[in-house]
Write a protein that holds these residues in place. Sequence first.
Motif, mmCIF file in Angstrom:
data_model
loop_
_atom_site.group_PDB
_atom_site.id
_atom_site.type_symbol
_atom_site.label_atom_id
_atom_site.label_comp_id
_atom_site.label_asym_id
_atom_site.label_seq_id
_atom_site.Cartn_x
_atom_site.Cartn_y
_atom_site.Cartn_z
ATOM 1 N N SER A 93 0.828 -1.210 0.000
ATOM 2 C CA SER A 93 0.000 0.000 0.000
ATOM 3 C C SER A 93 0.860 1.257 0.000
ATOM 4 N N HIS A 94 2.130 1.094 0.385
ATOM 5 C CA HIS A 94 3.043 2.239 0.411
ATOM 6 C C HIS A 94 3.532 2.495 -1.010
ATOM 7 N N LEU A 95 3.091 3.601 -1.592
ATOM 8 C CA LEU A 95 3.362 3.849 -3.007
ATOM 9 C C LEU A 95 4.758 4.382 -3.266
ATOM 10 N N GLY A 112 2.672 7.118 -6.340
ATOM 11 C CA GLY A 112 1.237 7.307 -6.482
ATOM 12 C C GLY A 112 0.879 8.725 -6.870
ATOM 13 N N HIS A 162 -6.802 -3.310 4.397
ATOM 14 C CA HIS A 162 -7.322 -1.945 4.340
ATOM 15 C C HIS A 162 -8.820 -1.898 4.075
ATOM 16 N N ARG A 174 -1.970 0.211 -5.825
ATOM 17 C CA ARG A 174 -0.950 -0.462 -5.026
ATOM 18 C C ARG A 174 0.381 -0.474 -5.790
ATOM 19 N N THR A 214 -3.981 4.923 4.703
ATOM 20 C CA THR A 214 -4.253 4.121 3.503
ATOM 21 C C THR A 214 -2.981 3.740 2.765
ATOM 22 N N ASN A 215 -1.853 4.388 3.077
ATOM 23 C CA ASN A 215 -0.601 4.114 2.374
ATOM 24 C C ASN A 215 0.410 3.348 3.226
ATOM 25 N N GLU A 220 2.398 9.801 6.514
ATOM 26 C CA GLU A 220 1.628 9.118 5.478
ATOM 27 C C GLU A 220 0.179 8.926 5.923
ATOM 28 N N GLU A 250 -5.642 9.772 -3.259
ATOM 29 C CA GLU A 250 -5.547 10.079 -1.842
ATOM 30 C C GLU A 250 -6.900 10.545 -1.320
ATOM 31 N N HIS A 266 0.777 0.092 9.689
ATOM 32 C CA HIS A 266 -0.659 0.224 9.463
ATOM 33 C C HIS A 266 -1.436 -0.179 10.714
#
Length: 396
Positions: A62-64, A68, A343, A287, A87-88, A84, A73, A94
């Motif tokens: 999820s970490h772009l 991204g 998520h 993703r 969501t990322n 962050e 966002e 998380h």
Amino acid sequence: MESITAPELSLHRPNPVDPPPECPAHRAGGISRVLLPTGQEAWLVSRYEDIRTLAVDPRISSHLNGLGTVSHEPVPRRHPGAPEHITNLDGAAHRRFRLPIARHFTARRLTQLTEYVRETADACFAEMERQGPGVDLVRTLAMRVPSDTICRLFGLPVADQDTFHELATLALGGFARSEEEQREAGPRMFGYLAGIVADKHEHPDDGLFSDLVHGGHGFTDEEVLVLSGTLLVAGFDTTANMLALGTYALLDQRDQWDALAAAPDRAEAVGEELMRYLTVMQRGILRRAATDFEYAGTRFAEDDLVLLFLPAGNRDPDLVAEPDVLDVTRDPVRHLGFGYGPHQCIGQQLARLEMGVVWSGLARRFPGLRLAVPAEEIRFRSDTVVFGVEELPVTW
């Protein structure tokens, strides 16, 4: 990702209740390369089972990693060095944020909120009756119920609900605001939240916001600002747009509204079908491949972007028969409307509660509800993360 010519991914909906017409072709082609509207290339995942599998695959992050775009966002960035969005984040990072939040969405807490949701919806119905036929369902009901409820959950002052509602709408680019207003939305939102954080330091209560500040979770004020901004906006925007767009879909297909009006106790099941059918998260879930790997004959390279295209997955014939048909009598299926995996929407049970209360009450109080203007005159939100309706004039 090696450079080749990839077809552009269209997000245009000729019919607002349907995903882009290219979805069946994307599914038939399996995992394929596309050019995102931002100009970036990505792997497009369109089949239901592939989306579910890759959503929980640890090789998908999820970490772009800076790859991204702001188009995915939930709220604007506070500033370049801000923490962050939740969501990322992956794994322990998380869970550090998600677990303290989850305690506010337990069955016990939702039971406590049920009467408040009903009272809020009833007040909205009364306001509709006061204003009379021709009322805009978006402002009088669809946005009011979830925004007031999320403010109650967070412990925001009742007097601030209109302020929050305006700022969240601006942050999401809704209601066709000017470019200047939208540019100022982020700073205004975070300025407002900073004031709330300062107040909660001095005046703690039992709301989620106060828990983020005082709960011993080790969050900095900056982290609380970013986290609360994401939760507040996401906590009302998706539900608000589902309520408005779902009502539009039911009224546009009159037999479906009549079926709900004849059996309003089935409103929660109707909500599940509408979540599947509409998929308001129109841009899917973006993703990143965290490493090189192969899946289903496709070779992913580290840092490849991967788009889990929820609108296509929810219309997959492998999920449900006649997927392009809205059928409110259908038994609920395990749709992707709330996402999937680590998520998956943490507030989904609250959203279900709100949708069930609103649609059952609306069908009981206004069984003759109908659009007050021709369907082709309805304006839709198509340039935001969440697809929705700008205004929905209704009569009865």
